[in-house]
Design an enzyme around this catalytic site. Structure first.
Site, PDB file in Angstrom:
ATOM      1  N   TRP A  27       0.827  -1.338   0.034  1.00  0.00           N
ATOM      2  CA  TRP A  27      -0.015   0.067   0.187  1.00  0.00           C
ATOM      3  C   TRP A  27       0.900   1.187   0.095  1.00  0.00           C
ATOM      4  CZ3 TRP A  27      -5.153   1.837   0.437  1.00  0.00           C
ATOM      5  CH2 TRP A  27      -5.150   3.229   1.165  1.00  0.00           C
ATOM      6  N   MET A  28       0.673   2.184  -0.806  1.00  0.00           N
ATOM      7  CA  MET A  28       1.002   3.724  -0.634  1.00  0.00           C
ATOM      8  C   MET A  28       0.101   4.617  -0.471  1.00  0.00           C
ATOM      9  SD  MET A  28       2.631   4.833  -4.382  1.00  0.00           S
ATOM     10  CE  MET A  28       2.980   6.697  -3.768  1.00  0.00           C
ATOM     11  N   ASN A  29       0.133   5.625   0.239  1.00  0.00           N
ATOM     12  CA  ASN A  29      -0.447   6.798   0.141  1.00  0.00           C
ATOM     13  C   ASN A  29       0.393   8.161   0.180  1.00  0.00           C
ATOM     14  OD1 ASN A  29      -0.610   5.782   3.103  1.00  0.00           O
ATOM     15  ND2 ASN A  29      -1.182   7.836   3.463  1.00  0.00           N
ATOM     16  N   ASP A  30       0.152   9.031   0.979  1.00  0.00           N
ATOM     17  CA  ASP A  30       0.939  10.367   0.901  1.00  0.00           C
ATOM     18  C   ASP A  30       2.089  10.428   0.376  1.00  0.00           C
ATOM     19  OD1 ASP A  30      -1.605  10.845   2.122  1.00  0.00           O
ATOM     20  OD2 ASP A  30      -0.852  11.794   3.808  1.00  0.00           O
ATOM     21  N   TRP A  54      -4.575   0.427   3.967  1.00  0.00           N
ATOM     22  CA  TRP A  54      -3.688   1.283   5.031  1.00  0.00           C
ATOM     23  C   TRP A  54      -3.351   0.374   6.433  1.00  0.00           C
ATOM     24  CZ3 TRP A  54      -3.409   3.020  10.136  1.00  0.00           C
ATOM     25  CH2 TRP A  54      -2.703   4.179  10.291  1.00  0.00           C
ATOM     26  N   ARG A 147      -0.441  16.890  13.004  1.00  0.00           N
ATOM     27  CA  ARG A 147       0.552  15.852  12.299  1.00  0.00           C
ATOM     28  C   ARG A 147       0.762  16.669  10.837  1.00  0.00           C
ATOM     29  NH1 ARG A 147      -4.606  13.654  12.402  1.00  0.00           N
ATOM     30  NH2 ARG A 147      -5.869  13.855  10.466  1.00  0.00           N
ATOM     31  N   ASP A 148       1.908  15.905  10.029  1.00  0.00           N
ATOM     32  CA  ASP A 148       2.244  16.311   8.812  1.00  0.00           C
ATOM     33  C   ASP A 148       3.051  17.485   8.865  1.00  0.00           C
ATOM     34  OD1 ASP A 148       0.239  14.261   8.125  1.00  0.00           O
ATOM     35  OD2 ASP A 148      -1.217  15.998   7.981  1.00  0.00           O
ATOM     36  N   GLU A 197      -5.250  18.914   7.142  1.00  0.00           N
ATOM     37  CA  GLU A 197      -3.913  17.741   6.703  1.00  0.00           C
ATOM     38  C   GLU A 197      -2.993  18.450   5.687  1.00  0.00           C
ATOM     39  OE1 GLU A 197      -5.784  13.583   8.017  1.00  0.00           O
ATOM     40  OE2 GLU A 197      -5.994  14.104   5.968  1.00  0.00           O
TER      41      GLU A 197
END
Length: 613
Positions: A27-30, A54, A147-148, A197
């Protein structure tokens, strides 16, 4: 210790993008901490390597030398090694060693991650492996949920800034400042209900001065000013970088720009979450260049595909100055058959009501997707776009699972995940119009795959290959290329040489011998090979039918040995760990391919480089 948990793949599943990056498996996201360092683009990303959904977050890693062709790298941040929640964040190259962390030839690379507090990790090997700073202590802990973190440089105040999302008192961005990238002081907060976010700050030029763009995970942005401590703008509402529905898991989310690029170039990539296959989920958007432009609606960020896309172009077809009605428009492209391609068109629409392109057409008026412009409403895909001198420019990128649409040189930018039909016959393209149009120009470039032959993801080498297994079983491991064979196994590059210097690291994991090979035939029936042999406890230079030279050595399994081979005509000199051990002559083979060898065991080879003599 690094982790490379990826099975072999040829990236050829039906809807796997052929020029959009996707992780080799899992899995990949951001997108995380994209950055440029010493000729290499590093793309990190949120990653669950052993899941298709996720899960526990790692930082995946891929590298490129041209922003187009990507190689999977070992895991960069691993929760088994690195403390904290390894969620989204940004990174910088500390070229001035302001952190004081430099220890060796490489500039420190710092990345920032964590939820409800920021943790720093730093790399001293060019971005491959990372260490937690101060044991993983949180250097910033904002109020509320946060976060982030994303770090940026302000050349005016000569300070680093950090922006991160926090919900303390409602959605917004907290700003911190620093002079050393390690110690951070609260500077200000920008409160906005829409800002959610993955915030980002980008300094961009316009009309001889600079402005700052603040955007969030959904690509909503403001243009304003940064005074070293706070962001200010006279905008009352945000615009959008990508004019689609943008939410976590959509066709555009959590975009970040590459840090440490030269000049004022701004290149951005984002997460596209609606594409998946049997071993992978999610992909990255194709990189785009951001620029500020004055439009009739005010200052806007415009997006265009990076110029490096041209390296994939093949089989180009062009039409110019053609008047078309409904019937002639449909006939124009009736013979075109394309799967992955770039389309660039300029069309005079003053006599039309509507026009567009139907993509991946098939029998019975079938098509997978329509890209249409409504002349009366002045909208491209439902988004306002005014003609210029009666003309509309369209640029469309069509991949197996992705579609990118650009209008009027990037004033509209839309990216989608689309599962294009891969069945036979579904590779047509149709131009349609309601009313008359004049096709000023239309160019279609077929686009080649970015995926080179699989297998060189962890092998550092100056040889372009491609590489292939002549005998034995060869696979990627974190430390390099691993070979297993009950007899002689060879892994060869198609690159050849006659007089050269060959360098490489070999490590015998178990069994008898690990080696470098040179001047080989394509089936390795003839070659020269220099090895460490644990059965005989020697360094040996040999070819089929003859041991040319042997030197005693107490060979240690698990130890890495560095070979340097200098070949000039029949003379072959071999150095082991910098000390010459063999100087011999053999005139059997004057030239041939380079490679590696394992005999009756398991071996790992890394850092294979060749220079001409």
């Amino acid at each position: 210790m690094t982790n490379f948990p990826y099975p072999p793949t040829n990236y050829q599943e039906d809807n796997r993008g052929q020029f959009h990056f996707s992780t080799r498996s899992g899995w990949m996201n951001d997108v995380n901490a994209p950055l440029y360092y010493r000729g290499v683009y590093h793309l990190y990303y949120q990653h669950a390597p052993n899941s298709l959904v996720w899960n526990t977050m790692h930082w995946g890693h891929a590298t490129s030398t041209d922003l187009v062709h990507w190689q999977q790298r070992p895991i960069a941040l691993d929760p088994a090694i690195h403390p904290g929640d390894l969620w989204s964040g940004g990174g910088v190259v500390d070229c001035g060693n302001e952190s004081g962390l430099k220890n060796g030839d490489h500039d420190p690379i710092l990345v920032y991650s964590g939820t409800n507090g920021v943790t720093i990790f730093y790399s001293l090997d060019g971005g491959d492996t990372f260490t937690a700073y101060d044991g993983g202590r949180k250097v910033v802990t904002p109020a509320g949920t946060s976060r982030d973190p994303k770090v940026f440089w302000d050349p005016v105040s000569q300070r680093w800034g950090m922006v991160l999302w926090s919900d303390a008192g409602g959605n917004g961005a907290d700003f911190f400042s620093s002079t050393d990238l390690l110690s951070w002081t609260f500077a200000s907060r920008y409160r906005a209900d829409w800002l959610f976010e993955c915030p980002n700050m980008i300094r961009m030029p316009l009309d001889g001065t600079y402005h700052w763009v603040l955007h969030d995970g959904g690509g909503r942005y403001l243009v304003g000013e940064w005074d070293g401590t706070s962001f200010r703008t006279d905008w009352s509402a945000p615009q959008k970088l990508n004019q689609t529905e943008t939410f976590a898991g959509a066709g555009y989310y959590a975009g970040l720009n590459f840090s440490n690029l030269k000049g004022d170039r701004v290149v951005s990539m984002a997460w596209q979450g609606e594409n998946y296959g049997s071993i992978w989920t999610g992909n990255a958007s194709f990189p785009v260049d951001f620029k500020l432009r004055r439009t009739t609606d005010g200052v806007r960020v415009v997006s265009t595909p990076i110029a490096e896309l041209a390296s994939l172009r093949a089989n180009t077809r062009t039409w110019t100055d053609v008047a078309l009605d409904d019937k002639s428009a449909r006939r124009l492209l009736s013979g075109v058959r394309v799967r992955t391609y770039e389309l660039d068109a300029t069309i005079d629409v003053r006599s039309a009501r509507r026009f567009g392109f139907r993509l991946q057409t098939g029998p019975g008026d079938w098509y997978d997707r329509e890209v249409a412009y409504d002349v009366r409403a002045q909208q491209l895909g439902g988004v306002p776009l005014r003609p210029k001198s009666g003309k509309i420019k369209l640029r469309i990128l069509v991949d197996r699972g992705q579609l990118d649409v650009f209008g009027n040189d990037g004033e509209v930018y839309q990216s989608y995940n689309v599962n294009f039909d891969s069945l036979p016959g579904g590779d047509g393209l149709e131009l349609f119009t309601e009313g008359a149009i004049r096709l000023e120009s239309l160019t279609i470039h077929e686009l080649a795959s970015i995926w080179r032959p699989p297998g060189e993801s962890t092998l550092e080498t100056s040889l372009q290959g491609p590489w292939y297994a002549a005998r034995g079983q060869w696979s990627d491991v974190a430390a390099g290329k691993q070979g297993k064979s009950p007899g002689d196994g060879f892994y060869l590059s198609t690159a050849t040489g006659s007089d050269f210097t060959l360098d490489g690291d070999v490590r015998l994991v178990e069994g008898v011998a690990a080696a470098l090979t040179f001047r080989a035939t394509k089936d390795a029936s003839q070659h020269y090979t220099v090895n460490v042999d644990a059965a005989a406890n020697v360094v040996k230079l040999w070819r089929p039918g003859r041991d040319i030279a042997t030197v005693p050595l107490q060979v240690e399994r698990g130890r890495t040995y560095h070979f340097t081979v200098e070949a000039t005509g029949p003379r072959i000199k071999v150095a082991l760990d910098g000390k010459q051990v063999i100087d011999a002559n053999d005139a059997t083979s004057a030239a041939g391919q380079f490679g590696m060898n394992v005999y009756n065991g398991t071996a790992v080879v890394q850092d294979v480089t060749v220079s001409a003599r």
